[in-house]
Write an enzyme that holds these catalytic residues in place. Structure first.
Site: not given
Ligand code: PEP
Ligand code: MG
Length: 595
Positions: A193, A446, A470, A517
């Protein structure tokens, strides 16, 4: 340098293919502890019971690890070992010996030894193999009886070749295949094994080398030609160079295979997972933000329904030079495989701003956040952009990859970026390489400019993702990294909310999918507003995935839409916060920034 009395080459039996090169590490396990002093039989019974419980728990962990590193099939060895730990005959024999006054150590050694010898006497290879398992279990019990943990092989010098008298299956499974280059043992058989695990883990292994193996000293350079069962000690530079090259090729292949297996397991765990929906049934995907394949794997394990933002910059920030196409291809492919069938949105590299790199001349900008960053760099450094786009496209065959451009301020830029993508596709086609031509392409919203032009940008792409980190800083003219103005950095500011509303409305009007995001998507009290504004996805930090899923499931879309409508009428951040408290979606303490 080879030791004077060590032969330049040793031979053993091949236990699997592969070439390994590196410094030797000689494993000398601790001598087993001597038996404890005689006490009462009751105390010995209790000690043995505790050792069995601990050994069973460790065996279950080893089973998990074996299933991950090798396969369910190979992990079955540890199921067999669990049965041995719980075997009633073995327990009965040990109990008799304890009653006769033996210590737990002596009783275990005797009962295990007898059991193993009986199996070995059957000569059938299956039973001989079971005898190895019985002895492996016996060693584990002895260590737990001693009050010490069994010797661990989890932290060996990186890149070493492990030399040992013998290795049990449980010892091999503890090895980190990214750390150990190969193994060689004095005794052992290729059918054991131990050898099976070494092969399954992709570790070159030679067994049955004989006692001269342990004349090799710690740190001596060796090359293991496992397929031929040969060990070259202190090789000439050319042999070493070729061996290292073969090892590098094998490692990248193994890394891919392992990530794929892990992905399958995680995928199996996630299959049948319920889609995240609000109480009244509106679908809101809860995805995660990740920096690379490892985090993508963690995200899948947390129940993420995709990666809404793969921050590819992390691949660029660690080296002296930009990562190669191959390096990136592997990383994107691994992330795609791990999340499949869920989507993974790779953001093309967003360098500059707060992310400088040594190989790009970015210094000296008075306002780096408004300077040479994101897509602006890529459109100027077409070589970098092309390498990344090719890597993403090639990896697109292995899962559900999507591409997203950051820091967009206008239509021209998006047209140019799409042109670069077309060129990358054409170059791959010219080389006969396959990729997913229908890969979805999106952009980050952004900047205020992108919001103003959202209706013109939407037809150029498949989706938007709102980078509210951003967006907040550019809408409010508040540097996101400046502590002095941190109190003004408020995503719940009605100016930001109205901006988000404009972008989401433009996306939805054009039938485009829209996610968020930025960090705002993780703020439990702001989630009802984002959902109410109509976003399709929230992409959040990996550890928050489960919490955000729960949050979405407990809110009501219709009520959230009404709440969002009222929030858009507010004229100060304080009014928005009070509204959230009154609506019961935020307590005074949990409200963003306090009330
Ligand atoms: C944002 O700007 O919201 C984003 C997700 O990108 P980062 O934070 O990497 O600039
Ligand atoms: Mg950003």
């Amino acid at each position: 340098m080879a030791k004077a009395d060590a032969p330049r080459e040793l031979t053993g039996i091949s236990a699997g293919p592969g070439v390994a090169a590196g410094p030797a590490f000689v494993f000398r396990p601790d001598i087993l502890p001597t038996a404890a002093g005689r006490t009462t039989p009751e105390l010995q019974v209790e000690r043995l019971r505790a050792a069995r419980t601990a050994a069973a728990a460790q065996t279950r962990r080893l089973r998990e690890r074996a299933a991950t590193l090798a396969s369910e099939n190979e992990a079955g060895v540890f199921d067999a070992q669990l049965l041995i730990i719980e075997d009633p005959d073995l327990a009965g024999r040990t109990a008799e010996l304890l009653a006769a006054g033996l210590t737990a150590e002596d009783a275990t050694a005797t009962a295990i030894g007898d059991f193993a010898r009986r199996l070995e006497a059957l000569t059938d290879p299956y039973f001989v193999q079971r005898a190895t398992d019985v002895r492996d279990v016996g060693r584990r019990l002895q260590f737990f009886l001693s009050g010490r943990r069994p010797p661990t092989l989890g932290a060996l010098p990186w890149g070493c070749i492990l030399l040992a008298q013998d290795l049990s299956p449980s010892e091999v499974v503890q090895l980190d295949p990214d750390c150990v280059a190969g193994i060689a043992t004095v005794v052992g058989s290729p059918a054991s094994h131990t050898a099976v695990f070494a092969r399954a883990m992709g570790l070159p292994a030679v067994v049955g080398v004989g006692s001269e193996l342990l004349n090799i000293r710690d740190g001596e350079s060796i090359v293991l030609l496992a397929g031929a069962g040969r060990i070259v000690i202190d090789p000439d530079p050319e042999t070493m160079r070729r061996a290292l090259q073969a090892q590098a090729d094998r490692l990248s292949l193994r890394q891919r295979e392992r990530t794929w297996r892990l992905g399958q397991r995680v995928g199996a765990a996630g299959a049948g997972r319920e889609e995240t929906r609000t109480r009244d049934g509106r679908r809101v995907e809860v995805a995660a933000n990740a920096g690379g394949p490892a985090e993508a794997l963690a995200a899948a394990a947390e129940g993420a329904e995709g990666i809404g933002l793969l921050r590819s910059e992390l691949l660029y920030l660690t080296g002296e030079a930009a990562p190669s196409e191959e390096e990136q291809y592997l990383a994107y492919r691994q992330a795609a495989e791990v999340l499949r069938p869920y989507p993974v949105i790779v953001r093309t590299v967003d360098l500059g701003g707060d992310k400088p790199v040594p190989y790009l001349p970015l210094g000296g900008e008075a306002n780096p956040f408004m300077g040479f960053r994101g897509l602006r760099i890529c459109l100027e450094r077409r070589d970098l952009f092309r390498t990344q786009l090719r890597a993403i496209l090639r990896a697109s065959l292995h899962g559900n990859l999507e591409i997203m451009f950051p820091m967009v301020i206008g239509v021209d830029e998006v047209r140019q970026a799409r042109g670069a993508l077309e060129e990358a596709m054409a170059s791959l086609e010219a080389e006969g390489m396959s990729f997913d031509r229908r890969i979805r392409v999106g952009l980050m919203i952004e900047t205020p400019a992108a919001v103003m032009l959202a209706g013109d940008l939407a037809p150029l792409v498949d989706f938007f993702s709102l980078g509210t980190n951003d967006l907040t800083q550019y809408v409010l003219a508040v540097d996101r990294a400046n502590a002095q103005v941190a109190h003004l950095y408020q995503p719940e500011n009605p100016a930001v909310l109205r901006t988000i509303d404009m972008a989401v409305s433009a996306a939805l009007a054009h039938g485009r999918w829209v996610g968020v995001c930025g960090e705002m998507a993780s703020d439990l009290s702001l989630i009802p507003l984002l959902v109410g504004l109509g976003v399709n996805e929230l992409s959040v930090a990996v550890p928050l995935v489960a919490e955000v899923r729960d949050r979405v499931q407990e809110i009501d879309y219709t009520r959230s839409a009404e709440l969002a409508r009222r929030a858009l009428k507010c004229v100060t951040p304080g009014e928005v916060r009070r509204l959230l408290v009154e609506a019961g979606v935020s307590s005074p303490r949990s409200a963003p920034g306090g009330v």
